[in-house]
Scaffold this motif. Sequence first.
Motif, PDB file in Angstrom:
ATOM      1  N   PHE A 143     105.951  -8.851  21.266  1.00 21.13           N
ATOM      2  CA  PHE A 143     104.540  -8.993  21.640  1.00 21.13           C
ATOM      3  C   PHE A 143     104.030  -7.713  22.305  1.00 21.13           C
ATOM      4  N   LEU A 144     104.848  -7.136  23.196  1.00 21.92           N
ATOM      5  CA  LEU A 144     104.470  -5.896  23.869  1.00 21.92           C
ATOM      6  C   LEU A 144     104.281  -4.768  22.857  1.00 21.92           C
ATOM      7  N   LEU A 145     105.204  -4.649  21.914  1.00 16.75           N
ATOM      8  CA  LEU A 145     105.095  -3.596  20.898  1.00 16.75           C
ATOM      9  C   LEU A 145     103.842  -3.780  20.045  1.00 16.75           C
ATOM     10  N   SER A 146     103.514  -5.051  19.761  1.00 17.79           N
ATOM     11  CA  SER A 146     102.305  -5.302  18.967  1.00 17.79           C
ATOM     12  C   SER A 146     101.048  -4.880  19.724  1.00 17.79           C
ATOM     13  N   LEU A 147     101.062  -5.041  21.054  1.00 18.73           N
ATOM     14  CA  LEU A 147      99.929  -4.591  21.860  1.00 18.73           C
ATOM     15  C   LEU A 147      99.804  -3.071  21.816  1.00 18.73           C
ATOM     16  N   LEU A 148     100.941  -2.377  21.975  1.00 14.08           N
ATOM     17  CA  LEU A 148     100.923  -0.921  22.074  1.00 14.08           C
ATOM     18  C   LEU A 148     100.570  -0.236  20.756  1.00 14.08           C
ATOM     19  N   LYS A 149     100.863  -0.889  19.647  1.00 18.34           N
ATOM     20  CA  LYS A 149     100.544  -0.253  18.360  1.00 18.34           C
ATOM     21  C   LYS A 149      99.186  -0.696  17.810  1.00 18.34           C
ATOM     22  N   SER A 150      98.495  -1.526  18.586  1.00 20.04           N
ATOM     23  CA  SER A 150      97.177  -1.993  18.160  1.00 20.04           C
ATOM     24  C   SER A 150      96.163  -0.851  18.172  1.00 20.04           C
ATOM     25  N   GLU A 151      95.169  -0.969  17.344  1.00 18.10           N
ATOM     26  CA  GLU A 151      94.078   0.008  17.350  1.00 18.10           C
ATOM     27  C   GLU A 151      92.995  -0.375  18.350  1.00 18.10           C
ATOM     28  N   ASN A 152      93.134  -1.547  18.947  1.00 23.83           N
ATOM     29  CA  ASN A 152      92.186  -2.022  19.954  1.00 23.83           C
ATOM     30  C   ASN A 152      92.555  -1.414  21.309  1.00 23.83           C
ATOM     31  N   GLU A 153      91.641  -0.674  21.893  1.00 21.82           N
ATOM     32  CA  GLU A 153      91.913   0.047  23.134  1.00 21.82           C
ATOM     33  C   GLU A 153      92.252  -0.877  24.296  1.00 21.82           C
ATOM     34  N   ASN A 154      91.620  -2.042  24.339  1.00 22.08           N
ATOM     35  CA  ASN A 154      91.917  -2.983  25.423  1.00 22.08           C
ATOM     36  C   ASN A 154      93.316  -3.562  25.296  1.00 22.08           C
ATOM     37  N   LEU A 155      93.788  -3.754  24.067  1.00 22.32           N
ATOM     38  CA  LEU A 155      95.135  -4.283  23.864  1.00 22.32           C
ATOM     39  C   LEU A 155      96.195  -3.248  24.221  1.00 22.32           C
ATOM     40  N   THR A 156      95.989  -1.998  23.827  1.00 23.80           N
ATOM     41  CA  THR A 156      96.953  -0.962  24.203  1.00 23.80           C
ATOM     42  C   THR A 156      96.949  -0.755  25.719  1.00 23.80           C
ATOM     43  N   GLY A 157      95.764  -0.843  26.315  1.00 14.86           N
ATOM     44  CA  GLY A 157      95.674  -0.725  27.779  1.00 14.86           C
ATOM     45  C   GLY A 157      96.388  -1.858  28.473  1.00 14.86           C
ATOM     46  N   SER A 192      92.025   7.947  23.559  1.00 10.54           N
ATOM     47  CA  SER A 192      90.874   8.041  24.460  1.00 10.54           C
ATOM     48  C   SER A 192      91.322   8.327  25.886  1.00 10.54           C
ATOM     49  N   LEU A 193      90.356   8.593  26.750  1.00  8.62           N
ATOM     50  CA  LEU A 193      90.653   8.842  28.167  1.00  8.62           C
ATOM     51  C   LEU A 193      91.420   7.671  28.766  1.00  8.62           C
ATOM     52  N   SER A 194      90.958   6.462  28.507  1.00 10.06           N
ATOM     53  CA  SER A 194      91.606   5.269  29.045  1.00 10.06           C
ATOM     54  C   SER A 194      93.037   5.148  28.541  1.00 10.06           C
ATOM     55  N   GLN A 195      93.257   5.432  27.253  1.00 13.05           N
ATOM     56  CA  GLN A 195      94.599   5.328  26.678  1.00 13.05           C
ATOM     57  C   GLN A 195      95.523   6.410  27.230  1.00 13.05           C
ATOM     58  N   ARG A 196      95.003   7.613  27.402  1.00 17.33           N
ATOM     59  CA  ARG A 196      95.820   8.702  27.956  1.00 17.33           C
ATOM     60  C   ARG A 196      96.301   8.354  29.354  1.00 17.33           C
ATOM     61  N   ASP A 197      95.369   7.894  30.171  1.00 15.57           N
ATOM     62  CA  ASP A 197      95.729   7.585  31.558  1.00 15.57           C
ATOM     63  C   ASP A 197      96.742   6.440  31.626  1.00 15.57           C
ATOM     64  N   LEU A 232      98.142  18.191  29.842  1.00 20.05           N
ATOM     65  CA  LEU A 232      97.163  17.291  30.465  1.00 20.05           C
ATOM     66  C   LEU A 232      96.974  17.578  31.953  1.00 20.05           C
ATOM     67  N   THR A 233      97.851  18.395  32.544  1.00 22.23           N
ATOM     68  CA  THR A 233      97.624  18.799  33.946  1.00 22.23           C
ATOM     69  C   THR A 233      96.414  19.726  34.049  1.00 22.23           C
ATOM     70  N   LYS A 234      95.914  20.203  32.898  1.00 21.66           N
ATOM     71  CA  LYS A 234      94.722  21.069  32.875  1.00 21.66           C
ATOM     72  C   LYS A 234      93.469  20.288  32.475  1.00 21.66           C
ATOM     73  N   ASP A 235      93.608  18.983  32.278  1.00 19.44           N
ATOM     74  CA  ASP A 235      92.492  18.171  31.788  1.00 19.44           C
ATOM     75  C   ASP A 235      91.295  18.249  32.740  1.00 19.44           C
ATOM     76  N   LYS A 236      90.112  18.033  32.198  1.00 22.25           N
ATOM     77  CA  LYS A 236      88.913  18.124  33.040  1.00 22.25           C
ATOM     78  C   LYS A 236      88.750  16.922  33.958  1.00 22.25           C
ATOM     79  N   TYR A 237      89.444  15.826  33.640  1.00 21.59           N
ATOM     80  CA  TYR A 237      89.318  14.632  34.469  1.00 21.59           C
ATOM     81  C   TYR A 237      90.387  14.627  35.575  1.00 21.59           C
ATOM     82  N   PRO A 238      89.987  14.529  36.835  1.00 22.48           N
ATOM     83  CA  PRO A 238      90.953  14.581  37.942  1.00 22.48           C
ATOM     84  C   PRO A 238      92.052  13.523  37.846  1.00 22.48           C
ATOM     85  N   ARG A 239      91.679  12.295  37.456  1.00 25.01           N
ATOM     86  CA  ARG A 239      92.707  11.244  37.403  1.00 25.01           C
ATOM     87  C   ARG A 239      93.764  11.557  36.342  1.00 25.01           C
TER      88      ARG A 239
END
Length: 653
Positions: A143-157, A192-197, A232-239
């Motif tokens: 189930f976890l793997l299915s979430l992580l490979k989803s194209e839905n950003e909320n599911l991967t998050g 996306s930003l959310s997925q990277r973080d 990514l330590t050079k990314d423009k977003y502080p977080r």
Amino acid sequence: MPTPYASSAKGLSSSDPILDRLASSDGAVKFGAIREVKNHIIGNRTKKLSYIKLGAVPAVAAALADSNPNLIVQSAAALGSFACGVDAGVRAVLDAGAFPRLIGLLSAPDEKVLDAAARSLRMIYQSKLAPKYDFFQEENMQFLLSLLKSENENLTGLGAGIVIHSCKTIGEQNILCHAGVLEKLTSLLDGSLSQRDASLESLAAIIRDNPAAVSNFVELRCGRALHSVTELTKDKYPRTRLLACLCLISVKNSSTCYLQDIGIKTKLVYILLELLDDSGQVGDEASFAFSSLIAEKEDLQKLAFEANAINKFNCLLQKHPIQPKRLEGVLLALADLCSKLECCRSSFLSLQVLNLVIDALTHEDARVRTAACICLRSVSRSIKNLSAGRFMNERVVFPLVRLLSDLSTSVQVAALGAISNIVVDFLPHKSIFVQCGGVKELVQLTKSMDSSLRLNAVWALRNMVFLADTICKEGVFVELTASSMASLICDPEPSVQEQALALVRNFVDGCLYSVEHAFAEDGIILDAVGRQLQKSSKIEIGIQGMYILSNIASGNEFHKEAVMQLLFPQDENGSHSFFEQFLQSPDSRLRTAAVWVVINLTFPSSPGAFGRIVNLRSFGIVSRIKKMVNDSCMDVKLRARLALGQIITFGDS
């Protein structure tokens, strides 16, 4: 114009019509009520708590079972809002039975329903109260793997959130690596930003303190995954920059094979110091990341010192108001900075940061008070400044002693740690600590039911009487009493036993009067020492016990004979005594301590030395000493030769 059903969370009561509307059989009425609740509580902790107390959460959760997708979406969104940032909200959502329903909705055909459920679950998994996920069950892993490979950003998050929340042990880290979770997460670094973080934070959770997991990560895509994180330590977003730093710190701290060059270390120091200026959550967390980078590492502390880190933290401390979490992080970072290097402590004191730390000792937040004590403990490791009496003054000592009766055990333990350093004072300043009731408080804590408090209180007393004069020792001894000391020697916790023996060792160190402490109350302390040496298998207890006997054996004839009686009781066979075992111990420290006892028992000018040597020879101790002159440890060898030299002055027969 407000609707006839408009309601405010202020002053809600059990008769409030909102509950009737939430329970209405009319879908439109129920939909409006849930949306109204959701709009009221978004970003408003007070209203969330009011609605929770009113009992609105179960009514909102019940709508998850409705057949109307729009109603389900509103219900899931409202539940996510209740759970966002408020543990009481998470608890209420879980108690309402919403969690399994939300999980079930992840397979819903309606994309909006699925999205709303995933967002709500992500809010829940940001709390420590979220259910622990069992990665060892095959269906859970799939189930976890299915979430992580989803194209839905909320599911991967959500998948990443589950990993962050539930991956705590090496076993869990390893099974996630084996299942290919690292590969799934690194693929999100290009998202996306959310997925990277989310990917960065969950990667750090999997590799933290696990060299094997670090190797797996570094080798992914021929090192390109590690390169992506570094970029990514050079990314423009502080977080994103902060999370990338945390991931790299996990790599560096978990393995000596990677990221050890001075370039990346310097880069991490400067990035984190820069992130401290962020006014939001990133700034709050940057100091904690900084601590994890430099803790116990002199080279990184030196780099941080050269980067003017102490001045940076000093400036942050002077900003008002400063949020408790940020203040805690800054104090802990300063504690790590000053833990090893004298140059850091000197800079700390010259910038008068000490005054700001002392102010934090009375902060209303217990975590801040704890951090202030930890900081003070690190700075007070400076022998130069201890001997100058920089810390043994009323401004430092009074608030620390008050913290010994703090309602928080963590604060008490931290205060004891600071006091343990401060009372190792080389000038006659200890009277200040006594005058403000410090000794009484320490003695009281030695009787605590909490073993950590007993341990640290005894440790502080041990340091208090280290090389202390007769007046100081007597004051502590009268307050503590011989019977209490004997009880501590026989404490259920071995760590407390060891410190209690070290305390006795310091008491009986010095003049004849000091040695007499061991014989108070009919020798109750010496009896307790003997019992522990007979039965304990812990090396450290043996070492402390031997030095106690060595100090006592440096006294008069009565003292020396008491030691002989303890080592070789008349009703036991001396050839099987613990003392002979100690002389043969694989631990050189214990062998050294045991030989010191022989040295002090056989001092040639002692009237009874010859008789004791005869007894030692009959018990096989002299033959053992002869063998020890060729010991593999130089310290043991030198002490054995000294002992043997004293023995043969009386003949070698």
